[in-house]
Enzyme design. Structure first.
Site, PDB file in Angstrom:
ATOM      1  N   HIS A  76       0.855  -1.186   0.000  1.00  0.00           N
ATOM      2  CA  HIS A  76       0.000   0.000   0.000  1.00  0.00           C
ATOM      3  C   HIS A  76       0.895   1.241   0.000  1.00  0.00           C
ATOM      4  O   HIS A  76       1.717   1.422   0.896  1.00  0.00           O
ATOM      5  CB  HIS A  76      -0.945   0.001   1.210  1.00  0.00           C
ATOM      6  CG  HIS A  76      -2.046  -0.995   1.068  1.00  0.00           C
ATOM      7  ND1 HIS A  76      -2.490  -1.791   2.116  1.00  0.00           N
ATOM      8  CD2 HIS A  76      -2.799  -1.330  -0.017  1.00  0.00           C
ATOM      9  CE1 HIS A  76      -3.479  -2.563   1.669  1.00  0.00           C
ATOM     10  NE2 HIS A  76      -3.682  -2.307   0.388  1.00  0.00           N
ATOM     11  N   ALA A  77       0.697   2.078  -1.016  1.00  0.00           N
ATOM     12  CA  ALA A  77       1.659   3.141  -1.310  1.00  0.00           C
ATOM     13  C   ALA A  77       1.892   4.099  -0.141  1.00  0.00           C
ATOM     14  O   ALA A  77       3.009   4.514   0.126  1.00  0.00           O
ATOM     15  CB  ALA A  77       1.173   3.909  -2.538  1.00  0.00           C
ATOM     16  N   ARG A  78       0.838   4.457   0.570  1.00  0.00           N
ATOM     17  CA  ARG A  78       0.962   5.527   1.569  1.00  0.00           C
ATOM     18  C   ARG A  78       1.563   5.060   2.891  1.00  0.00           C
ATOM     19  O   ARG A  78       1.805   5.875   3.780  1.00  0.00           O
ATOM     20  CB  ARG A  78      -0.412   6.118   1.832  1.00  0.00           C
ATOM     21  CG  ARG A  78      -1.436   5.134   2.407  1.00  0.00           C
ATOM     22  CD  ARG A  78      -2.812   5.775   2.382  1.00  0.00           C
ATOM     23  NE  ARG A  78      -3.874   4.878   2.829  1.00  0.00           N
ATOM     24  CZ  ARG A  78      -5.166   5.209   2.802  1.00  0.00           C
ATOM     25  NH1 ARG A  78      -5.535   6.381   2.355  1.00  0.00           N
ATOM     26  NH2 ARG A  78      -6.088   4.356   3.219  1.00  0.00           N
ATOM     27  N   GLU A  79       1.808   3.756   3.031  1.00  0.00           N
ATOM     28  CA  GLU A  79       2.298   3.228   4.304  1.00  0.00           C
ATOM     29  C   GLU A  79       3.828   3.313   4.330  1.00  0.00           C
ATOM     30  O   GLU A  79       4.542   2.315   4.299  1.00  0.00           O
ATOM     31  CB  GLU A  79       1.760   1.797   4.489  1.00  0.00           C
ATOM     32  CG  GLU A  79       0.234   1.794   4.531  1.00  0.00           C
ATOM     33  CD  GLU A  79      -0.423   0.422   4.367  1.00  0.00           C
ATOM     34  OE1 GLU A  79       0.298  -0.597   4.357  1.00  0.00           O
ATOM     35  OE2 GLU A  79      -1.666   0.381   4.254  1.00  0.00           O
TER      36      GLU A  79
ATOM     37  N   ARG B   2      -3.206   4.947  -2.053  1.00  0.00           N
ATOM     38  CA  ARG B   2      -3.073   3.595  -1.499  1.00  0.00           C
ATOM     39  C   ARG B   2      -2.812   2.541  -2.584  1.00  0.00           C
ATOM     40  O   ARG B   2      -2.050   1.594  -2.397  1.00  0.00           O
ATOM     41  CB  ARG B   2      -4.388   3.258  -0.784  1.00  0.00           C
ATOM     42  CG  ARG B   2      -4.645   1.795  -0.455  1.00  0.00           C
ATOM     43  CD  ARG B   2      -6.032   1.670   0.177  1.00  0.00           C
ATOM     44  NE  ARG B   2      -6.510   0.304   0.280  1.00  0.00           N
ATOM     45  CZ  ARG B   2      -6.360  -0.451   1.364  1.00  0.00           C
ATOM     46  NH1 ARG B   2      -5.740   0.005   2.420  1.00  0.00           N
ATOM     47  NH2 ARG B   2      -6.842  -1.676   1.398  1.00  0.00           N
TER      48      ARG B   2
ATOM     49  N   ASN C 210      -3.640  -5.376  -2.451  1.00  0.00           N
ATOM     50  CA  ASN C 210      -3.856  -6.405  -1.435  1.00  0.00           C
ATOM     51  C   ASN C 210      -5.288  -6.952  -1.461  1.00  0.00           C
ATOM     52  O   ASN C 210      -5.754  -7.549  -0.500  1.00  0.00           O
ATOM     53  CB  ASN C 210      -3.512  -5.867  -0.041  1.00  0.00           C
ATOM     54  CG  ASN C 210      -3.025  -6.973   0.885  1.00  0.00           C
ATOM     55  OD1 ASN C 210      -2.338  -7.898   0.440  1.00  0.00           O
ATOM     56  ND2 ASN C 210      -3.401  -6.903   2.152  1.00  0.00           N
ATOM     57  N   ARG C 211      -5.969  -6.734  -2.577  1.00  0.00           N
ATOM     58  CA  ARG C 211      -7.241  -7.421  -2.878  1.00  0.00           C
ATOM     59  C   ARG C 211      -7.107  -8.195  -4.188  1.00  0.00           C
ATOM     60  O   ARG C 211      -8.060  -8.764  -4.670  1.00  0.00           O
ATOM     61  CB  ARG C 211      -8.392  -6.416  -3.023  1.00  0.00           C
ATOM     62  CG  ARG C 211      -8.709  -5.602  -1.780  1.00  0.00           C
ATOM     63  CD  ARG C 211      -9.339  -6.476  -0.703  1.00  0.00           C
ATOM     64  NE  ARG C 211      -9.830  -5.679   0.414  1.00  0.00           N
ATOM     65  CZ  ARG C 211      -9.085  -5.176   1.387  1.00  0.00           C
ATOM     66  NH1 ARG C 211      -7.776  -5.401   1.391  1.00  0.00           N
ATOM     67  NH2 ARG C 211      -9.622  -4.466   2.359  1.00  0.00           N
TER      68      ARG C 211
ATOM     69  N   HIS D  12       2.841  -3.759   6.583  1.00  0.00           N
ATOM     70  CA  HIS D  12       1.902  -2.657   6.327  1.00  0.00           C
ATOM     71  C   HIS D  12       1.970  -1.683   7.503  1.00  0.00           C
ATOM     72  O   HIS D  12       2.692  -1.892   8.469  1.00  0.00           O
ATOM     73  CB  HIS D  12       0.467  -3.188   6.272  1.00  0.00           C
ATOM     74  CG  HIS D  12       0.124  -4.029   5.085  1.00  0.00           C
ATOM     75  ND1 HIS D  12      -0.838  -3.673   4.188  1.00  0.00           N
ATOM     76  CD2 HIS D  12       0.602  -5.233   4.669  1.00  0.00           C
ATOM     77  CE1 HIS D  12      -0.948  -4.606   3.251  1.00  0.00           C
ATOM     78  NE2 HIS D  12      -0.084  -5.569   3.520  1.00  0.00           N
ATOM     79  N   SER D  13       1.147  -0.627   7.409  1.00  0.00           N
ATOM     80  CA  SER D  13       0.854   0.157   8.597  1.00  0.00           C
ATOM     81  C   SER D  13      -0.601   0.579   8.476  1.00  0.00           C
ATOM     82  O   SER D  13      -1.152   0.591   7.380  1.00  0.00           O
ATOM     83  CB  SER D  13       1.759   1.385   8.721  1.00  0.00           C
ATOM     84  OG  SER D  13       1.417   2.400   7.791  1.00  0.00           O
ATOM     85  N   TYR D  14      -1.292   0.927   9.572  1.00  0.00           N
ATOM     86  CA  TYR D  14      -0.749   0.973  10.912  1.00  0.00           C
ATOM     87  C   TYR D  14      -1.717   0.249  11.835  1.00  0.00           C
ATOM     88  O   TYR D  14      -2.808  -0.135  11.384  1.00  0.00           O
ATOM     89  CB  TYR D  14      -0.585   2.451  11.386  1.00  0.00           C
ATOM     90  CG  TYR D  14      -1.883   3.238  11.376  1.00  0.00           C
ATOM     91  CD1 TYR D  14      -2.671   3.335  12.529  1.00  0.00           C
ATOM     92  CD2 TYR D  14      -2.349   3.846  10.211  1.00  0.00           C
ATOM     93  CE1 TYR D  14      -3.867   4.041  12.507  1.00  0.00           C
ATOM     94  CE2 TYR D  14      -3.548   4.538  10.199  1.00  0.00           C
ATOM     95  CZ  TYR D  14      -4.297   4.632  11.350  1.00  0.00           C
ATOM     96  OH  TYR D  14      -5.496   5.305  11.325  1.00  0.00           O
TER      97      TYR D  14
ATOM     98  N   GLU E 192       1.116  -5.110  10.786  1.00  0.00           N
ATOM     99  CA  GLU E 192       0.778  -3.687  10.770  1.00  0.00           C
ATOM    100  C   GLU E 192       1.721  -2.986  11.747  1.00  0.00           C
ATOM    101  O   GLU E 192       1.715  -3.270  12.942  1.00  0.00           O
ATOM    102  CB  GLU E 192      -0.677  -3.471  11.217  1.00  0.00           C
ATOM    103  CG  GLU E 192      -1.718  -4.164  10.338  1.00  0.00           C
ATOM    104  CD  GLU E 192      -2.081  -3.395   9.071  1.00  0.00           C
ATOM    105  OE1 GLU E 192      -1.438  -2.356   8.807  1.00  0.00           O
ATOM    106  OE2 GLU E 192      -2.988  -3.836   8.360  1.00  0.00           O
TER     107      GLU E 192
HETATM  108 ZN   LIG Z   1      -1.742  -1.795   4.068  1.00  0.00          ZN
END
Ligand SMILES: [Zn+2]
Length: 425
Positions: A188-191, A243, A261-262, A314-316, A385
């Site tokens: 996920h890009a923003r993590e 994301r 991630n889907r 991942h986060s968070y 996470e």
């Molecule tokens: Zn994620």
């Protein structure tokens, strides 16, 4: 066979439903984030969890954390103009909220200032006191391998949708036949803390190789620290809160990208995923529609007999999640997975006292961890996470990169030692 009316009506219905979610389709630019907040709700009944999942799939709001189970907090970013509607919606199902982040725009501006200062003062060389671009991370991987040719190597494993080269670092000196751990980050890009943490762990293992000699002699590691390169770059150039991937979805409204991630091919689209290209959890047109995920899948598949552990960072929310995501039923060997995760979480806790929960994931199909376990037969498959628990969310200050790296390296050491002892050839 569809009727003529159906043929005409369907695009109209699609257009209308897409217009409803335009809020989610639009990039998170500064103007529309003025006054945006992150609200937290904690579902107390299964019905409320179900309701929140429905709200996520509707796509009007940006869910920063996903509804998982009763008692687990769910953070929802809401724009100023949406606040009255969301508050009304939540109160209708008896969900009380608290304001977790009162001014998202201010937090974004603060992060931008910090990043710009870090980048103005120093070189673009890799460090863990600021966040780095995709190219800087890839260049650093190459230089690390060049400096330690007896310990690691870097391979190009394909290109992203926009043509960025994806690289994998192999680390270890025990040779083939040793049990292996596959680790990825940045799906996920923003993590941002995810690639930062994964590169931190790589750097420690390589540059302190004598300290980790036992592990490096008995376990092989495969690292792909940033597996959504186009999305990740886009968070640096255009939209910090992006994301998804950046592929072309042929959306009438110009909505781009798939939730990577889907997108994995195991019980794909069965739960917690959307077929609307404007949704943040859009699963794609088919399993593995995203070239980046195919590239990662192929690396795992080629080595599935030796890979015993799959870790995806991942986060968070600070939790170790074990499968399944596609069903609330755990796998037969869930106790083994939970035991190892708990040992790892104890290792993490011992460093800075940071508490990571252990839980089954549940609620969304198409995740990479489910595929690794269900299709590639990797027994110990986890989604981790990272920090924090919502004070900053995705906008984690760079001072927390090193402590996050330190504690998670301890968790990884626990896992590596367990694998070494369990699968000693
Ligand atoms: Zn994620």
């Amino acid at each position: 066979m569809p009727t003529l009316a159906h043929t005409i009506m369907r695009p109209l219905v699609l257009l209308a439903s897409s217009l409803l979610v335009l809020g989610a389709a639009r990039p998170h630019d500064c103007t529309n984030l003025h006054g945006a907040q992150v609200l937290r709700v904690v579902p107390e009944r299964a019905g409320q969890v179900h309701y929140l999942r429905g709200l996520l799939l509707q796509g009007n709001y940006d869910f920063w954390t996903e509804p998982r189970a009763v008692g687990h907090p769910v953070d929802i970013m809401v724009r100023a103009f949406q606040l009255p509607q969301l508050k009304k919606t939540l109160s209708q199902v008896g969900l009380r909220y608290t304001v977790k982040i009162s001014n998202v725009a201010a937090l974004l501006a603060k992060e931008r200032t910090t990043q710009e200062a870090a980048r103005a003062s120093g070189s673009r060389a890799m460090d863990w006191t600021s966040y780095h671009t995709y190219q800087e991370i890839m260049d650093w991987l190459e230089s690390l391998a060049a400096d330690h040719p007896d310990l690691c190597k870097v391979e190009n494993v394909g290109s992203s949708f926009e043509g960025r080269t994806m690289k994998m670092l192999t680390l270890g000196k025990g040779g083939p036949g040793k049990p292996a751990i596959f680790i990825d980050g940045g799906i996920h890009a923003r993590e941002w803390i995810s690639p930062a943490t994964v590169t931190y762990m790589i750097n420690e293992l390589v540059t302190k190789r004598d300290t980790y000699d036992d592990i490096l002699s008995n376990v092989n590691f495969y690292f792909m620290p940033s597996i959504n390169p186009d999305g990740y770059d886009y968070t640096f150039t255009d939209d910090r809160l992006w994301r998804k991937t950046r592929s072309d979805t042929n959306s009438l409204l110009g909505c781009m990208g798939v939730d990577p991630n889907r997108n994995w091919g195991f019980h794909w689209m069965e739960i917690g995923a959307s077929d609307d290209p404007c949704s943040e959890v859009y699963a794609g047109t088919e399993p593995f529609s995203e070239v980046e995920m195919r590239n990662v899948r192929d690396q795992i598949s080629q080595r599935s007999s030796s890979i015993k552990v799959y870790l995806t960072y991942h986060s968070y929310s600070q939790v170790w999640l074990y499968p399944w995501g596609w069903t609330s039923q755990p796998p037969e060997d869930w106790q083994d997975l939970k035991d190892l995760a708990q040992s790892a979480a104890e290792g993490v806790l011992s460093v800075h006292g940071t508490l990571y929960d252990v839980h089954n994931s549940g609620g969304a199909a198409g995740g990479s961890d489910d595929w690794a376990k269900g299709e590639a037969n990797v027994k110990y498959s986890y989604t981790i996470e990272l920090r924090d628990t919502g004070e900053y969310g995705f906008l984690l200050p760079p001072e927390q990169i090193i402590p996050t790296g330190e504690e998670n390296l301890e968790g990884l050491k626990v896992v590596a030692n367990f694998i070494k002892d369990t699968y000693d050839p």
